[in-house]
Design an enzyme around this catalytic site. Structure first.
Site, PDB file in Angstrom:
ATOM      1  N   ASP A  49     -19.221  53.074 -30.849  1.00 16.22           N
ATOM      2  CA  ASP A  49     -19.644  54.344 -30.399  1.00 16.22           C
ATOM      3  C   ASP A  49     -19.640  55.555 -31.446  1.00 16.22           C
ATOM      4  O   ASP A  49     -19.906  56.507 -31.345  1.00 16.22           O
ATOM      5  CB  ASP A  49     -18.832  55.056 -28.995  1.00 16.22           C
ATOM      6  CG  ASP A  49     -17.424  55.166 -29.331  1.00 16.22           C
ATOM      7  OD1 ASP A  49     -16.852  54.965 -30.314  1.00 16.22           O
ATOM      8  OD2 ASP A  49     -16.764  55.650 -28.271  1.00 16.22           O
ATOM      9  N   SER A  50     -18.850  55.133 -32.503  1.00 16.67           N
ATOM     10  CA  SER A  50     -18.962  55.904 -33.782  1.00 16.67           C
ATOM     11  C   SER A  50     -20.404  56.174 -34.320  1.00 16.67           C
ATOM     12  O   SER A  50     -20.726  57.143 -34.990  1.00 16.67           O
ATOM     13  CB  SER A  50     -18.149  55.324 -34.855  1.00 16.67           C
ATOM     14  OG  SER A  50     -18.665  54.009 -35.038  1.00 16.67           O
ATOM     15  N   ASP A  88     -18.724  48.917 -27.912  1.00 22.55           N
ATOM     16  CA  ASP A  88     -17.868  50.009 -27.354  1.00 22.55           C
ATOM     17  C   ASP A  88     -18.315  50.068 -25.994  1.00 22.55           C
ATOM     18  O   ASP A  88     -19.636  50.374 -26.083  1.00 22.55           O
ATOM     19  CB  ASP A  88     -17.976  51.089 -28.124  1.00 22.55           C
ATOM     20  CG  ASP A  88     -16.515  51.153 -29.098  1.00 22.55           C
ATOM     21  OD1 ASP A  88     -15.714  50.576 -28.696  1.00 22.55           O
ATOM     22  OD2 ASP A  88     -16.612  51.867 -30.264  1.00 22.55           O
ATOM     23  N   LYS A 118     -15.416  46.677 -25.833  1.00 23.16           N
ATOM     24  CA  LYS A 118     -14.207  47.451 -26.469  1.00 23.16           C
ATOM     25  C   LYS A 118     -13.878  48.619 -25.525  1.00 23.16           C
ATOM     26  O   LYS A 118     -14.922  49.340 -25.217  1.00 23.16           O
ATOM     27  CB  LYS A 118     -14.190  47.575 -27.995  1.00 23.16           C
ATOM     28  CG  LYS A 118     -12.872  48.630 -28.307  1.00 23.16           C
ATOM     29  CD  LYS A 118     -12.701  48.573 -30.122  1.00 23.16           C
ATOM     30  CE  LYS A 118     -13.635  49.609 -30.311  1.00 23.16           C
ATOM     31  NZ  LYS A 118     -13.285  50.967 -29.996  1.00 23.16           N
ATOM     32  N   GLU A 120     -11.116  52.219 -25.166  1.00 20.70           N
ATOM     33  CA  GLU A 120     -10.137  52.902 -25.604  1.00 20.70           C
ATOM     34  C   GLU A 120      -8.801  53.135 -24.062  1.00 20.70           C
ATOM     35  O   GLU A 120      -9.501  53.229 -23.095  1.00 20.70           O
ATOM     36  CB  GLU A 120     -10.422  54.123 -26.041  1.00 20.70           C
ATOM     37  CG  GLU A 120     -11.298  54.120 -27.377  1.00 20.70           C
ATOM     38  CD  GLU A 120     -11.654  55.423 -27.862  1.00 20.70           C
ATOM     39  OE1 GLU A 120     -11.107  56.619 -27.397  1.00 20.70           O
ATOM     40  OE2 GLU A 120     -12.521  55.648 -28.675  1.00 20.70           O
ATOM     41  N   GLU A 186      -5.500  52.526 -34.057  1.00 21.11           N
ATOM     42  CA  GLU A 186      -6.218  53.410 -34.868  1.00 21.11           C
ATOM     43  C   GLU A 186      -5.327  54.592 -35.415  1.00 21.11           C
ATOM     44  O   GLU A 186      -4.561  55.124 -34.510  1.00 21.11           O
ATOM     45  CB  GLU A 186      -7.449  53.832 -34.647  1.00 21.11           C
ATOM     46  CG  GLU A 186      -8.281  55.062 -35.394  1.00 21.11           C
ATOM     47  CD  GLU A 186      -9.630  55.204 -34.758  1.00 21.11           C
ATOM     48  OE1 GLU A 186     -10.202  56.152 -35.694  1.00 21.11           O
ATOM     49  OE2 GLU A 186     -10.228  54.710 -33.948  1.00 21.11           O
TER      50      GLU A 186
END
Length: 278
Positions: A49-50, A88, A118, A120, A186
């Protein structure tokens, strides 16, 4: 006559079984051309999602949508053949409850063909990870600095000081116990990331973490020198493509303005300097 077969993709199971002497090589990818260039060299391509910040110029990853992730996930799948592809889950697509997470994860998997998702989160997301894994969706965990929680973190800062160290460890252990096949760490102090790596039964993938992690991941645009607005300490640039692109654009602009491009060899049916048709 034999028919060439497509390369088999690396699987999540193979990544889960990786040992420390075979580190996982991972980079982000958002487009088919870049995925094609990275594919032979990476075990894992993450459609992160970056992309909101790198591709769309957003200040954070928070505005990224499921639809955006699906479109870029499709592109990366089309451009790659070998690497395991992870997508993501963007902010707001899984935090509500397990069923919301499953609906969006299943849609991402079905519409992109990716191998896993993925997400978070730490211990608070363990039940969600288990819910997805039990229903056949492989999950990568992500602990430490969590960009989707940037406002709660007080900005992009290294985590793991004081009591945070125990929390990050507990988060990683909870996610691994819930069934994640690997855990991204991270922006975490090196000794903390090292301790987590040694404690977990699954490989870790570091970004601004520790060389002891089971693998490493970076944003490809950072590695290539394309994204210069912000350079974290943990980034190593292996190329400087930004200036090369600027030079190419400047040369093109100069030739267009001087009317030296297009030349006869770039046109069809245009007489050559000797008068013969090109």
């Amino acid at each position: 006559m034999s028919v060439p077969t497509a390369a088999k993709r690396i699987t999540t199971r193979q990544l889960r079984m990786r040992t420390p002497d075979e580190p996982i090589v991972a980079l982000t990818a958002y487009t088919a051309p870049i995925a094609g260039l990275l594919d032979a060299h990476c075990d894992l391509l993450l459609v992160g999602d970056s992309l909101g910040m790198v591709i769309y110029g957003m200040e954070t990853t928070l505005p990224v949508t499921v639809d955006m992730m699906i479109q870029h996930g499709r592109a990366v799948m089309r451009g790659s053949q070998r690497a395991c592809v992870a997508v993501d889950m963007p902010f707001g697509s899984y935090q509500e409850d397990e069923r919301q997470a499953y609906r969006n994860a299943a849609r991402i998997m079905a519409e992109t063909g990716a191998s896993c998702v993925k997400l978070e989160g730490g211990a608070e997301m363990a039940s969600t990870v288990a819910f997805l894994v039990e229903r056949g969706i492989p999950v990568m965990g992500h602990v430490g600095l969590k960009p989707q929680s940037v406002h709660g973190h007080g900005g992009f800062r290294t985590v793991g000081r004081g009591a945070e160290a125990e929390q990050v460890m507990a988060d990683a252990q909870a996610i691994a116990a819930a069934g994640a096949f690997t855990v991204v760490i991270e922006g975490t102090l090196e000794p903390v990331a090292r301790a987590i790596t040694e404690a977990l039964p699954v490989p870790t993938i570091g970004i601004g973490a520790s060389p002891a992690c089971g693998g490493q991941i970076l944003v490809s645009d950072d590695v290539l020198g394309l994204f210069s607005d912000f350079t974290p300490r943990f980034v190593k640039r292996y190329a400087q493509l930004g200036p090369i692109i600027e030079q190419a654009a400047a040369a093109y602009a100069s030739e267009v303005r001087a009317r030296t491009f297009p030349a006869p060899e770039h046109c069809t049916g245009m007489p050559a300097p000797d008068g013969r048709p090109a």
